[in-house]
Design an enzyme around this catalytic site. Structure first.
Site, PDB file in Angstrom:
ATOM      1  CG  HIS A   6      -1.558  -0.547  -4.545  1.00 35.00           C
ATOM      2  ND1 HIS A   6      -1.893   0.735  -4.209  1.00 35.00           N
ATOM      3  CD2 HIS A   6      -2.018  -1.320  -3.525  1.00 35.00           C
ATOM      4  CE1 HIS A   6      -2.516   0.743  -3.055  1.00 35.00           C
ATOM      5  NE2 HIS A   6      -2.609  -0.504  -2.619  1.00 35.00           N
ATOM      6  CG  ASN A  62      -3.484   3.656  -0.248  1.00 35.08           C
ATOM      7  OD1 ASN A  62      -4.705   3.667  -0.269  1.00 35.08           O
ATOM      8  ND2 ASN A  62      -2.791   2.540  -0.210  1.00 35.08           N
ATOM      9  CD  GLU A  74      -2.005   3.660  -6.931  1.00 36.67           C
ATOM     10  OE1 GLU A  74      -2.331   4.847  -6.843  1.00 36.67           O
ATOM     11  OE2 GLU A  74      -1.572   3.012  -5.951  1.00 36.67           O
ATOM     12  CB  SER A  91      -0.848   0.053   1.273  1.00 36.01           C
ATOM     13  OG  SER A  91      -1.595  -1.092   1.421  1.00 36.01           O
TER      14      SER A  91
HETATM   15  N1  3HC Z   1     -15.747  -9.222  -2.763  1.00 29.64           N
HETATM   16  C1  3HC Z   1     -16.160  -9.586  -3.975  1.00 29.64           C
HETATM   17  N2  3HC Z   1     -17.163  -8.968  -4.637  1.00 29.64           N
HETATM   18  C2  3HC Z   1     -17.755  -7.953  -4.004  1.00 29.64           C
HETATM   19  C3  3HC Z   1     -17.373  -7.506  -2.730  1.00 29.64           C
HETATM   20  C4  3HC Z   1     -16.313  -8.201  -2.102  1.00 29.64           C
HETATM   21  N3  3HC Z   1     -15.866  -7.870  -0.895  1.00 29.64           N
HETATM   22  N4  3HC Z   1     -18.152  -6.470  -2.373  1.00 29.64           N
HETATM   23  C5  3HC Z   1     -19.004  -6.267  -3.380  1.00 29.64           C
HETATM   24  N5  3HC Z   1     -18.771  -7.157  -4.373  1.00 29.64           N
HETATM   25  C6  3HC Z   1     -19.450  -7.261  -5.649  1.00 29.64           C
HETATM   26  C7  3HC Z   1     -20.886  -7.709  -5.444  1.00 29.64           C
HETATM   27  O1  3HC Z   1     -20.987  -9.130  -5.420  1.00 29.64           O
HETATM   28  C8  3HC Z   1     -21.560  -7.126  -6.650  1.00 29.64           C
HETATM   29  O2  3HC Z   1     -21.286  -7.953  -7.785  1.00 29.64           O
HETATM   30  P1  3HC Z   1     -22.320  -8.098  -9.017  1.00 29.64           P
HETATM   31  O3  3HC Z   1     -22.387  -6.756  -9.666  1.00 29.64           O
HETATM   32  O4  3HC Z   1     -21.680  -9.147  -9.856  1.00 29.64           O
HETATM   33  O5  3HC Z   1     -23.613  -8.524  -8.413  1.00 29.64           O
HETATM   34  C9  3HC Z   1     -20.828  -5.794  -6.869  1.00 29.64           C
HETATM   35  O6  3HC Z   1     -19.561  -5.952  -6.214  1.00 29.64           O
HETATM   36  C10 3HC Z   1     -21.555  -4.608  -6.275  1.00 29.64           C
HETATM   37  O7  3HC Z   1     -21.781  -4.888  -4.907  1.00 29.64           O
HETATM   38  P2  3HC Z   1     -23.031  -4.410  -4.059  1.00 29.64           P
HETATM   39  O8  3HC Z   1     -24.197  -4.190  -4.974  1.00 29.64           O
HETATM   40  O9  3HC Z   1     -23.215  -5.340  -2.916  1.00 29.64           O
HETATM   41  O10 3HC Z   1     -22.597  -3.070  -3.366  1.00 29.64           O
HETATM   42  P3  3HC Z   1     -22.115  -1.701  -3.971  1.00 29.64           P
HETATM   43  O11 3HC Z   1     -22.671  -1.437  -5.324  1.00 29.64           O
HETATM   44  O12 3HC Z   1     -22.367  -0.740  -2.893  1.00 29.64           O
HETATM   45  O13 3HC Z   1     -20.528  -1.888  -4.150  1.00 29.64           O
HETATM   46  C11 3HC Z   1     -18.359  -1.667  -3.310  1.00 29.64           C
HETATM   47  C12 3HC Z   1     -19.720  -2.333  -3.110  1.00 29.64           C
HETATM   48  C13 3HC Z   1     -17.762  -2.091  -4.652  1.00 29.64           C
HETATM   49  C14 3HC Z   1     -17.463  -2.158  -2.177  1.00 29.64           C
HETATM   50  C15 3HC Z   1     -18.543  -0.102  -3.277  1.00 29.64           C
HETATM   51  O14 3HC Z   1     -19.168   0.254  -2.085  1.00 29.64           O
HETATM   52  C16 3HC Z   1     -17.240   0.650  -3.398  1.00 29.64           C
HETATM   53  O15 3HC Z   1     -16.730   0.888  -4.479  1.00 29.64           O
HETATM   54  N6  3HC Z   1     -16.690   1.070  -2.240  1.00 29.64           N
HETATM   55  C17 3HC Z   1     -15.411   1.805  -2.210  1.00 29.64           C
HETATM   56  C18 3HC Z   1     -14.282   0.823  -2.288  1.00 29.64           C
HETATM   57  C19 3HC Z   1     -12.955   1.512  -2.275  1.00 29.64           C
HETATM   58  O16 3HC Z   1     -12.813   2.730  -2.199  1.00 29.64           O
HETATM   59  N7  3HC Z   1     -11.891   0.690  -2.317  1.00 29.64           N
HETATM   60  C20 3HC Z   1     -10.528   1.167  -2.267  1.00 29.64           C
HETATM   61  C21 3HC Z   1     -10.019   1.078  -0.880  1.00 29.64           C
HETATM   62  S1  3HC Z   1      -8.354   1.616  -0.752  1.00 29.64           S
HETATM   63  C22 3HC Z   1      -7.437   0.239  -1.035  1.00 29.64           C
HETATM   64  O17 3HC Z   1      -7.920  -0.853  -1.198  1.00 29.64           O
HETATM   65  C23 3HC Z   1      -5.949   0.433  -1.092  1.00 29.64           C
HETATM   66  C24 3HC Z   1      -5.263  -0.289   0.009  1.00 29.64           C
HETATM   67  O18 3HC Z   1      -3.871  -0.229  -0.254  1.00 29.64           O
HETATM   68  C25 3HC Z   1      -5.535   0.303   1.378  1.00 29.64           C
END
Ligand code: 3HC
Length: 284
Positions: free
Chosen positions: A140, A190, A152, A119
């Site tokens: 990443h 990040n 990334e 990260s």
């Molecule tokens: N694992 C696998 N698939 C997942 C999942 C998970 N944990 N969470 C959601 N999904 C899938 C669902 O199954 C669904 O799939 P489908 O379209 O095939 O049915 C799809 O994603 C959409 O899910 P939901 O309808 O349940 O929910 P949302 O539309 O609200 O999406 C989300 C969920 C994608 C998590 C959305 O809320 C989102 O984009 N959140 C922000 C995530 C983000 O910012 N991530 C970056 C974090 S920073 C990082 O990772 C960097 C690290 O270094 C710290």
């Protein structure tokens, strides 16, 4: 370079997500961890994820068997002798990473690329633990790796153009969008996202809003798909703190000081979804 077999190191949230995406993209996958029980847990989770896709009609049961069959578990780096690429997603601890890169360098074939899903840590420093610093690179992914489109791609000081090109191609084959970022703490996402989450925790500590108010405000007022505190719970509060601490140390600037509440949450073991409690409760 023709990459066919990928070892994913670390079977936690990111490692298992990356393994799933790699298998779905046609790669042979070796999922490596230190204990068989971690591998078993990850494989069970991946299988469940594929089953959900079958239930939603997005995948046939035959496809599931075929794709899941491409993922093998292992608890030994000896099994890396025929891999073309390693994607490392282990703990964010530089000393540990350096030991692991040294071993990977000894066990992997000469042509293999070693990519880190770190990260915020230095690719150059990990590369220096190997004799193939031209083949060490940052790759990443974002949580959930199965869904988030970005990868990334981060070169270290010695990373070759060939390595960057190969990783860019793998990311595209995984149906991701690769974006190049220079080596700097937190790279692009990040660097911007973690100070924002940290600020949300400071705002919570100051009583500017409740957990729900802060998250609702950022969802409806800033168009975030989930609020910053729910996002911290999903990513892992320990991960957020680790990144914030790297910024504070590397930039030596008080604007990156981690929120006290973030530290308290980690000290209490409230790490988010994975421990059943973070800013929200996830008890079943
Ligand atoms: N694992 C696998 N698939 C997942 C999942 C998970 N944990 N969470 C959601 N999904 C899938 C669902 O199954 C669904 O799939 P489908 O379209 O095939 O049915 C799809 O994603 C959409 O899910 P939901 O309808 O349940 O929910 P949302 O539309 O609200 O999406 C989300 C969920 C994608 C998590 C959305 O809320 C989102 O984009 N959140 C922000 C995530 C983000 O910012 N991530 C970056 C974090 S920073 C990082 O990772 C960097 C690290 O270094 C710290």
């Amino acid at each position: 370079m023709n990459i066919k077999k990928i070892a994913v190191l670390g079977s936690g949230t990111m490692g298992s997500g990356i393994a799933q995406v790699a298998a779905q993209s046609g790669y042979e996958v070796l999922l490596i961890d230190v204990d068989q029980k971690f591998i078993d847990r990850a494989l069970a989770g991946i299988s469940k994820g594929f089953q959900k896709a079958v239930d939603k009609g997005k995948m046939t049961a035959e496809d599931k068997e075929q794709v899941f069959g491409r993922i093998k578990g292992s608890i030994s780096y000896e099994d890396c002798k025929d891999v073309d690429l390693v994607i490392e997603a282990i703990l964010e601890n530089m000393d540990l990473k350096k030991q692991v890169y040294k071993q990977l360098d000894e066990k992997c074939p000469d042509h293999a690329i070693l990519a880190s899903n770190t990260s915020s840590l230095s690719i150059t420093e990990m590369a220096a633990a190997t004799k193939r610093s031209d083949k060490v690179v940052g790759m990443h992914f974002f949580n959930p790796a199965q869904v988030m489109k970005l990868v990334e791609v981060i070169p270290g000081l010695d990373t070759s153009e060939e390595t960057i090109a190969a990783i860019t191609e793998v990311a595209k084959k995984m149906n991701k969008v690769p974006v190049n970022a220079k080596e700097s703490p937190g790279f692009i996402v990040n660097r911007i996202l973690v100070p924002m989450i940290n600020e949300a925790v400071i705002a919570l500590g100051e009583g500017i809003g409740t957990i729900e108010e802060i998250d609702t405000a950022m969802k409806l007022g800033a168009g975030m798909p989930m609020g910053p505190l729910a996002l911290a719970d999903m990513v892992g509060i320990d991960i957020v703190l680790a990144v914030a601490e790297v910024f504070y140390k590397e930039f030596a600037d008080s604007k990156y000081r981690p929120a006290l509440l973030l530290k308290q949450m980690v000290r209490a073991g409230h790490l988010g979804v994975k421990t059943g409690r973070g800013f929200y409760s996830y008890q079943k």
